[in-house]
Design an enzyme around this catalytic site. Structure first.
Site, PDB file in Angstrom:
ATOM      1  N   TRP A 251      14.804  33.340  23.802  1.00 44.08           N
ATOM      2  CA  TRP A 251      16.139  33.630  23.766  1.00 44.08           C
ATOM      3  C   TRP A 251      16.828  31.782  23.481  1.00 44.08           C
ATOM      4  CZ3 TRP A 251      20.574  33.486  26.414  1.00 44.08           C
ATOM      5  CH2 TRP A 251      21.716  33.337  26.042  1.00 44.08           C
TER       6      TRP A 251
ATOM      7  N   ASP B 112      16.772  39.255  32.904  1.00 44.71           N
ATOM      8  CA  ASP B 112      17.552  39.616  31.476  1.00 44.71           C
ATOM      9  C   ASP B 112      17.316  40.529  31.340  1.00 44.71           C
ATOM     10  OD1 ASP B 112      19.676  38.844  29.894  1.00 44.71           O
ATOM     11  OD2 ASP B 112      18.976  36.989  28.842  1.00 44.71           O
TER      12      ASP B 112
ATOM     13  N   ALA C 150      19.024  42.827  27.842  1.00 44.68           N
ATOM     14  CA  ALA C 150      20.303  41.978  27.344  1.00 44.68           C
ATOM     15  C   ALA C 150      20.268  43.787  26.635  1.00 44.68           C
ATOM     16  CB  ALA C 150      20.372  41.103  26.470  1.00 44.68           C
TER      17      ALA C 150
ATOM     18  N   LYS D 144      24.956  44.572  22.908  1.00 42.06           N
ATOM     19  CA  LYS D 144      24.015  45.762  21.721  1.00 42.06           C
ATOM     20  C   LYS D 144      24.306  46.921  22.316  1.00 42.06           C
ATOM     21  CE  LYS D 144      22.603  41.671  20.307  1.00 42.06           C
ATOM     22  NZ  LYS D 144      22.852  40.188  20.729  1.00 42.06           N
TER      23      LYS D 144
END
Length: 390
Positions: free
Chosen positions: A127, A206, A208, A241
């Site tokens: 990312w 992470d 997400a 999300k």
């Protein structure tokens, strides 16, 4: 003084958004922006979110500050979902609310730096904001190849761990890797966890996209395996999300300490960093998540909506994989990948041709948002891909 500031390069994705909006062609396809879209191309508000917001309108009695740690009911209601029931009860784990997953990553990196880490290892491509955060905080970024030939490059990862020093941090995507969609298997996670634990490395995890890959439980396996194997870990989490709360910036950071009595000291540092950076996190999105998780009806509605999103992306991936090869691009690996994103091996001229000749908008890196494809445009996209790469 301000006039002497150097010009910064514009964000490429924001520029892409503007170009797409200005394109008058009705058949245009947006594969750039990283948001979920329905088969109609919409990014709707979850029905469960609407229900929770109605409840909040009736019952919320204050808009007073929450404090740097945010809403702790929100932070703790997510812990069984992320960590499982048993680990969520651990006295060695605590957390705090952050503005989105970005805030969680930034706070995790700042804690690692304050604790003595001087270098963060991460697989590339990653990312884009990961590298920007490390640069802004002043942490050295060391990189290794995340993927090769449509699969994880475990040799590169093992080599990176061998080169790492004790006390280095390793940044790992929990699931639905952005931008490749290529995840570690459960067996690979066990191998990674054992190597990290043996080397004395601090993992920064992470997470997400939980729930958008294979399922809530399946998507959390990697972070649970790592956290069970190591004494200390940092975990950044995003609800943007999987609850569709993009603009409400809903996230958290979790800390696992080697001993329970270390936590107050660690969390005091986290609160100090938060106070100096954003002072207090926004409340609304966190309160919405808390309401959904706590209410059986809203929670069931959310889980159904999340499952529908997951099914649609799996259908798109299956259709792409079924197409086989489009020009020189092999689409079959996409059927084994997860989440919103995938990488296509296209050069800048081919990506420009897709935009100019076929109204297909995608990032210059070759990353596509799977959810930008629908039953109405996917065959046209495959045909366009074949023409520019043939």
């Amino acid at each position: 003084m301000l006039a002497d500031l150097p010009e910064q390069s514009p964000d490429a994705l924001l520029a892409l958004i503007k170009m797409y909006a200005a394109d008058p062609r009705e058949e245009k396809i947006d594969l750039g922006v990283g948001v979920y879209r329905t088969d109609d191309g919409a990014t709707p508000v979850f029905a469960a979110v609407k229900g929770a917001e109605r409840d909040l309108v009736e019952r919320q009695d204050s808009k007073a500050y929450l404090g740097p740690e945010g809403c702790m009911d929100f932070v703790r209601c997510l812990m069984p979902i992320i960590l499982g029931d048993d680990m969520a009860k651990s006295e060695r784990i605590d957390g705090m609310q952050t503005p989105g997953g970005t805030g969680g990553v930034r706070l995790a990196v700042a804690l690692a730096q304050a604790a003595g880490s001087k270098r963060v290892w991460m697989g590339t491509p990653s990312w884009p904001n990961h590298a920007q955060i490390l640069k802004d905080i002043g942490m050295e970024a060391a990189t290794f190849n995340h993927a090769a030939d449509g699969a994880t490059d475990m040799d590169a990862l093992k080599d990176a761990i061998a080169k790492a020093d004790a006390g280095d941090a390793f940044l790992l995507h929990g699931c639905c890797h952005n931008p490749t969609g290529i995840d570690y298997t459960v067996d690979q996670w066990h191998e990674i966890a054992a190597m990290i634990a043996e080397k004395g490395i601090l993992p920064i995890l992470d997470l997400a996209y939980q729930g958008l890959g294979e399922g809530l439980e399946e998507d959390a396996q990697g972070v649970r395996i790592v956290m069970k194997a190591v004494p200390e870990a940092l975990l950044a989490y995003s609800c943007d999300k999987n609850f569709g709360l993009y603009r409400d910036r809903v996230g958290a950071v979790y800390v696992q300490a080697a001993e329970a009595d270390h936590l107050p000291r660690i969390m005091s540092n986290a609160a100090s960093f938060a106070r100096a950076t954003w002072s207090m996190p926004p409340d609304h999105g966190g309160s919405v998540v808390r309401e959904i998780v706590a209410d059986d009806t809203l929670r069931g509605e959310w889980l159904d909506e999340l499952a529908g999103m997951r099914r649609r992306m799996l259908q798109v991936r299956a259709r792409l994989a079924e197409a086989g090869t489009a020009g020189s691009v092999d689409l079959t690996p996409l059927g084994q990948q997860h989440g919103l994103f995938a990488m296509l091996p296209l050069d800048k001229d081919q990506i420009q041709a897709l935009r100019k000749d076929h109204a297909v908008y995608m990032a210059g890196s070759g990353r596509i948002n799977i959810a930008g494809l629908t039953l109405g445009n996917i065959d046209r996209f495959i045909a366009a891909l074949a023409k520019v790469s043939g």
